[in-house]
Structures are given as C-alpha cells and as structure tokens.
Scaffold this motif. Structure first.
Motif, PDB file in Angstrom:
ATOM      1  N   ALA A   1     -59.017  25.789  -0.301  1.00 19.84           N
ATOM      2  CA  ALA A   1     -58.676  24.360  -0.618  1.00 19.84           C
ATOM      3  C   ALA A   1     -56.932  23.808  -0.607  1.00 19.84           C
ATOM      4  CB  ALA A   1     -59.476  23.543  -0.703  1.00 19.84           C
ATOM      5  N   PHE A   2     -56.427  24.618  -1.592  1.00 18.16           N
ATOM      6  CA  PHE A   2     -55.140  24.074  -1.902  1.00 18.16           C
ATOM      7  C   PHE A   2     -54.600  23.705  -0.427  1.00 18.16           C
ATOM      8  CE2 PHE A   2     -54.936  25.661  -6.658  1.00 18.16           C
ATOM      9  CZ  PHE A   2     -55.841  24.379  -6.740  1.00 18.16           C
ATOM     10  N   PRO A   3     -53.924  24.408   0.579  1.00 15.34           N
ATOM     11  CA  PRO A   3     -53.881  24.340   1.960  1.00 15.34           C
ATOM     12  C   PRO A   3     -53.932  23.853   2.327  1.00 15.34           C
ATOM     13  CG  PRO A   3     -53.943  26.683   1.165  1.00 15.34           C
ATOM     14  CD  PRO A   3     -55.069  26.343   0.143  1.00 15.34           C
ATOM     15  N   VAL A   4     -54.698  23.101   2.556  1.00 16.07           N
ATOM     16  CA  VAL A   4     -55.343  22.150   2.941  1.00 16.07           C
ATOM     17  C   VAL A   4     -55.305  20.683   2.693  1.00 16.07           C
ATOM     18  CG1 VAL A   4     -58.192  20.828   3.962  1.00 16.07           C
ATOM     19  CG2 VAL A   4     -57.760  23.516   3.968  1.00 16.07           C
ATOM     20  N   VAL A   5     -55.350  20.698   1.569  1.00 15.50           N
ATOM     21  CA  VAL A   5     -54.698  19.509   0.808  1.00 15.50           C
ATOM     22  C   VAL A   5     -53.341  19.046   0.725  1.00 15.50           C
ATOM     23  CG1 VAL A   5     -53.703  18.633  -1.684  1.00 15.50           C
ATOM     24  CG2 VAL A   5     -56.062  19.916  -1.285  1.00 15.50           C
ATOM     25  N   GLY A   6     -52.491  20.838   1.315  1.00 14.67           N
ATOM     26  CA  GLY A   6     -50.732  20.233   1.698  1.00 14.67           C
ATOM     27  C   GLY A   6     -51.038  19.511   2.513  1.00 14.67           C
ATOM     28  N   LEU A   7     -51.815  20.302   3.819  1.00 15.36           N
ATOM     29  CA  LEU A   7     -51.637  19.659   4.920  1.00 15.36           C
ATOM     30  C   LEU A   7     -51.758  18.348   5.169  1.00 15.36           C
ATOM     31  CD1 LEU A   7     -53.653  22.092   7.165  1.00 15.36           C
ATOM     32  CD2 LEU A   7     -51.186  21.953   7.450  1.00 15.36           C
ATOM     33  N   LEU A   8     -53.161  17.619   4.361  1.00 17.13           N
ATOM     34  CA  LEU A   8     -53.274  15.832   4.118  1.00 17.13           C
ATOM     35  C   LEU A   8     -52.420  15.034   3.565  1.00 17.13           C
ATOM     36  CD1 LEU A   8     -57.078  16.917   3.174  1.00 17.13           C
ATOM     37  CD2 LEU A   8     -56.369  15.943   5.021  1.00 17.13           C
ATOM     38  N   VAL A   9     -51.761  16.025   3.017  1.00 13.24           N
ATOM     39  CA  VAL A   9     -51.269  15.349   1.892  1.00 13.24           C
ATOM     40  C   VAL A   9     -49.374  14.912   2.568  1.00 13.24           C
ATOM     41  CG1 VAL A   9     -49.248  17.022   0.509  1.00 13.24           C
ATOM     42  CG2 VAL A   9     -49.815  14.364  -1.117  1.00 13.24           C
ATOM     43  N   ALA A  10     -48.965  16.278   3.039  1.00 16.06           N
ATOM     44  CA  ALA A  10     -47.566  15.779   3.959  1.00 16.06           C
ATOM     45  C   ALA A  10     -48.099  15.113   5.025  1.00 16.06           C
ATOM     46  CB  ALA A  10     -47.448  16.923   4.351  1.00 16.06           C
ATOM     47  N   ALA A  11     -49.105  14.238   5.648  1.00 15.50           N
ATOM     48  CA  ALA A  11     -49.590  14.029   7.021  1.00 15.50           C
ATOM     49  C   ALA A  11     -48.358  12.676   7.181  1.00 15.50           C
ATOM     50  CB  ALA A  11     -50.739  14.107   7.113  1.00 15.50           C
ATOM     51  N   PRO A  12     -48.884  11.719   6.094  1.00 21.28           N
ATOM     52  CA  PRO A  12     -48.191  10.645   6.253  1.00 21.28           C
ATOM     53  C   PRO A  12     -46.589  10.736   5.864  1.00 21.28           C
ATOM     54  CG  PRO A  12     -49.653  10.263   3.885  1.00 21.28           C
ATOM     55  CD  PRO A  12     -49.769  11.804   4.705  1.00 21.28           C
ATOM     56  N   PRO A  13     -45.603  11.176   5.339  1.00 23.73           N
ATOM     57  CA  PRO A  13     -44.732  11.857   5.720  1.00 23.73           C
ATOM     58  C   PRO A  13     -43.892  12.645   6.987  1.00 23.73           C
ATOM     59  CG  PRO A  13     -44.963  12.631   3.050  1.00 23.73           C
ATOM     60  CD  PRO A  13     -46.416  12.636   4.178  1.00 23.73           C
ATOM     61  N   ALA A  14     -45.154  13.357   7.356  1.00 20.31           N
ATOM     62  CA  ALA A  14     -44.361  14.028   8.515  1.00 20.31           C
ATOM     63  C   ALA A  14     -44.452  12.519   9.223  1.00 20.31           C
ATOM     64  CB  ALA A  14     -45.708  14.471   9.055  1.00 20.31           C
ATOM     65  N   LEU A  15     -44.946  11.441   9.534  1.00 19.08           N
ATOM     66  CA  LEU A  15     -45.426  10.414  10.081  1.00 19.08           C
ATOM     67  C   LEU A  15     -44.477   9.901   9.989  1.00 19.08           C
ATOM     68  CD1 LEU A  15     -49.701   9.563  10.318  1.00 19.08           C
ATOM     69  CD2 LEU A  15     -48.226  10.930  12.679  1.00 19.08           C
ATOM     70  N   LEU A  16     -44.123   9.310   8.908  1.00 19.29           N
ATOM     71  CA  LEU A  16     -43.204   8.225   9.321  1.00 19.29           C
ATOM     72  C   LEU A  16     -41.509   8.978   9.473  1.00 19.29           C
ATOM     73  CD1 LEU A  16     -42.319   6.383   7.009  1.00 19.29           C
ATOM     74  CD2 LEU A  16     -41.884   7.581   5.171  1.00 19.29           C
ATOM     75  N   LEU A  17     -41.532  10.370   9.020  1.00 18.41           N
ATOM     76  CA  LEU A  17     -40.130  10.718   9.505  1.00 18.41           C
ATOM     77  C   LEU A  17     -40.321  10.326  10.855  1.00 18.41           C
ATOM     78  CD1 LEU A  17     -37.757  12.716   8.940  1.00 18.41           C
ATOM     79  CD2 LEU A  17     -39.693  14.849   9.507  1.00 18.41           C
ATOM     80  N   ALA A  18     -41.344  10.771  11.584  1.00 17.45           N
ATOM     81  CA  ALA A  18     -41.225  10.207  13.256  1.00 17.45           C
ATOM     82  C   ALA A  18     -40.586   9.088  13.713  1.00 17.45           C
ATOM     83  CB  ALA A  18     -42.435  11.299  14.051  1.00 17.45           C
ATOM     84  N   GLY A  19     -41.643   8.255  12.466  1.00 13.03           N
ATOM     85  CA  GLY A  19     -40.709   6.759  13.025  1.00 13.03           C
ATOM     86  C   GLY A  19     -39.777   6.944  13.136  1.00 13.03           C
ATOM     87  N   LEU A  20     -39.089   7.049  11.517  1.00 18.65           N
ATOM     88  CA  LEU A  20     -37.781   6.071  11.522  1.00 18.65           C
ATOM     89  C   LEU A  20     -36.627   7.377  12.584  1.00 18.65           C
ATOM     90  CD1 LEU A  20     -38.101   6.940   7.911  1.00 18.65           C
ATOM     91  CD2 LEU A  20     -37.814   4.862   8.873  1.00 18.65           C
ATOM     92  N   LEU A  21     -37.037   8.688  13.066  1.00 18.27           N
ATOM     93  CA  LEU A  21     -36.204   8.969  13.768  1.00 18.27           C
ATOM     94  C   LEU A  21     -36.128   8.108  14.711  1.00 18.27           C
ATOM     95  CD1 LEU A  21     -36.841  12.789  13.111  1.00 18.27           C
ATOM     96  CD2 LEU A  21     -34.623  12.017  12.210  1.00 18.27           C
ATOM     97  N   GLN A  22     -37.395   7.471  15.482  1.00 19.39           N
ATOM     98  CA  GLN A  22     -37.450   6.848  16.978  1.00 19.39           C
ATOM     99  C   GLN A  22     -37.476   5.747  16.964  1.00 19.39           C
ATOM    100  OE1 GLN A  22     -38.816   7.963  19.777  1.00 19.39           O
ATOM    101  NE2 GLN A  22     -39.090   9.848  18.859  1.00 19.39           N
ATOM    102  N   ALA A  23     -37.185   5.506  15.464  1.00 22.55           N
ATOM    103  CA  ALA A  23     -36.256   4.297  15.488  1.00 22.55           C
ATOM    104  C   ALA A  23     -34.916   4.035  15.487  1.00 22.55           C
ATOM    105  CB  ALA A  23     -37.336   3.516  14.130  1.00 22.55           C
ATOM    106  N   GLY A  24     -33.808   4.933  15.271  1.00 18.47           N
ATOM    107  CA  GLY A  24     -32.777   4.975  15.103  1.00 18.47           C
ATOM    108  C   GLY A  24     -32.199   5.718  14.616  1.00 18.47           C
TER     109      GLY A  24
END
Length: 259
Positions: free
Chosen positions: A38-61
């Motif tokens: 299950a370790f990789p699944v945990v990796g997917l879950l814990v990386a989801a908020p940073p991925a969304l933050l990255l996308a949001g900040l890039l879209q914000a300029g």
C-alpha cells in the motif's frame, strides 16, 4: 477492498501526517511490513494536495520555480519530513570513513552533520528544480509528475526493505516487520504502474524507458552501497531510498519534457 483500504490507512498513519483513522487499527496488531504494497497508494494520496497546489499557483500566474517550491514544501510537511530525515542520517553515516558499527551509531544520532545538511539541501533543491522544469513544459505535466514520483519511490522503498536484511537488529525497520519478497515486488508493481499511468500523459510512451532507467540506476547504486557498507538496510536508508528514487524519476521525466 476493505482490507486494502485498511492497509492504506495504516501505512498512511506511519508514512504521513494525514489524519489517522483508528478503525483501521481494530483487531490484532498488523506489522507495517505486511502493508508495504500500500506504500505507493499512500504516495499517490499524499502527493495529491501538492499537485493541486502546483496547478493552482501556475494558473494564478506564479512562476514554475516558485510554484514548485510551494508544492514540494507542502509535500515535505504532509510527510513530516520523514524521508528527508532518513536521507540526512544516511548521508551522515555513509559519507564519512566510519566503519559499519560507527556508521550505524552516527545514523542513530538525532543531530545533523555536514553531510546530512548538504544532502538535505541538495535533494530539496533538485526536487524543486526538476518539478519546475517539468511544470515549465505544461501545468498538467508538473501536476502529474508529483504523484508519479511519489508512488514509484515508495514502491522502491518497500522493495529495498524486503530485499536486504536488517543492518540494525532491533531497530525501527526491524521492529516493524520486514516485508516478504512478494510484498516488496507487489509494492514495486503498484508504484511502477501508477507512475506510468500518470507519466504517459506527460512524456508519452517514452516514459517507459528513461524514468524507469534513471530510477533503477539510483536504486541499484544505493542497494550496492548499503550491502557493502552496512550489510543491509535500516529505517533511515529506506527514507534515503525514497528520496533518491523520487529525484531520479523526476530527472527522467524532466529530460523527456524539457526542450
């Protein structure tokens, strides 16, 4: 399915600072090593908020470099710097000229030395720079790179745990119950499959070659060093494995996506 969910929740309670679901711990204690797939699944879950933050900040300029710095630092915060701590301790223990016993003692010392500080700074800088390079190609590429690298690196961590004996009997990794070889390979398969699922939209079918190659080189090199210097693995070296394989996978993706 319930068993998989509970396994992921138990692994997440140890590997992250995400809220603990006590219901997953009902019944007899389960060694963490049994939850390794299950370790990789945990990796997917814990990386989801940073991925969304990255996308949001890039879209914000925001620039790719600044957005990547915020995203990577959030990922570090969500894991409680668990793997970074292991990398720093491993660097302090291995980069000196200490023998096996002395190296293990250094790694148990909570104080950070020169090698550890340099390793932590270098790893953080490389992760931010590589994510920024990937995000510079496209917002989607940067956002998908984070969970891909998080999943494959945690699969590699489980594989290393199962592949090498404990170098520190009675240490944390030893007490947690070493995974079986089958569990280690299952974790690797889940991590690799998840990384490809997220990576193909970024680099196309070329992602089947370069990122796995760079990740494999990092894993094999670390495994050989640990076997020669320590005779096995410890909890700290598992964290170092996660960090090095994550950087190596991001390097492969960056080489594919940057002009």
């Amino acid at each position: 399915m319930i068993r998989l969910v509970h396994s992921t929740l138990r692994a997440g309670a140890f590997l992250t600072r995400l809220p603990t679901v006590t219901r997953a711990f009902a019944g007899p204690p389960v060694p963490l090593g049994r939850d390794a797939p299950a370790f990789p699944v945990v990796g997917l879950l814990v990386a989801a908020p940073p991925a969304l933050l990255l996308a949001g900040l890039l879209q914000a300029g925001l620039s790719p470099l600044a957005a990547s710095a915020f995203a990577v630092l959030l990922l570090v915060a969500l894991t409680g710097a668990l793997h970074e701590d292991g990398l720093g301790d491993t660097a302090d223990g291995l980069f000196g000229h200490a023998d096996r016993i002395r190296a293990l003692a250094i790694m148990k010392d909570s104080r950070i030395g020169t090698y550890g500080a340099l390793a932590l700074f270098g790893a953080l800088a490389l992760r931010i720079a590589l994510v920024a390079d990937i995000a510079g190609a496209s917002t989607l590429a940067g956002a998908l790179a984070l969970p891909a690298a998080a999943a494959v690196s945690r699969g590699a961590m489980a594989l290393l745990w199962s592949a090498l004996p404990s170098a520190d009997p009675g240490g944390l990794a030893d007490r947690m119950g070493r995974p079986s070889p089958a569990a280690g390979w299952w974790a690797t398969a889940v991590g690799f499959g998840s990384a490809l699922l997220f990576g193909i939209p970024v680099g196309g079918w070329s992602v089947l070659l370069l990122p796995p190659l760079t990740a494999a080189i990092a894993f094999i090199a670390l495994r050989r060093v640990l076997k020669r210097r320590l005779g096995g693995q410890t909890g700290d070296t598992l964290g170092a494995c996660q960090q090095l394989v994550e950087i190596a996978w991001l390097l492969g993706l960056a080489l594919l996506t940057t002009p």
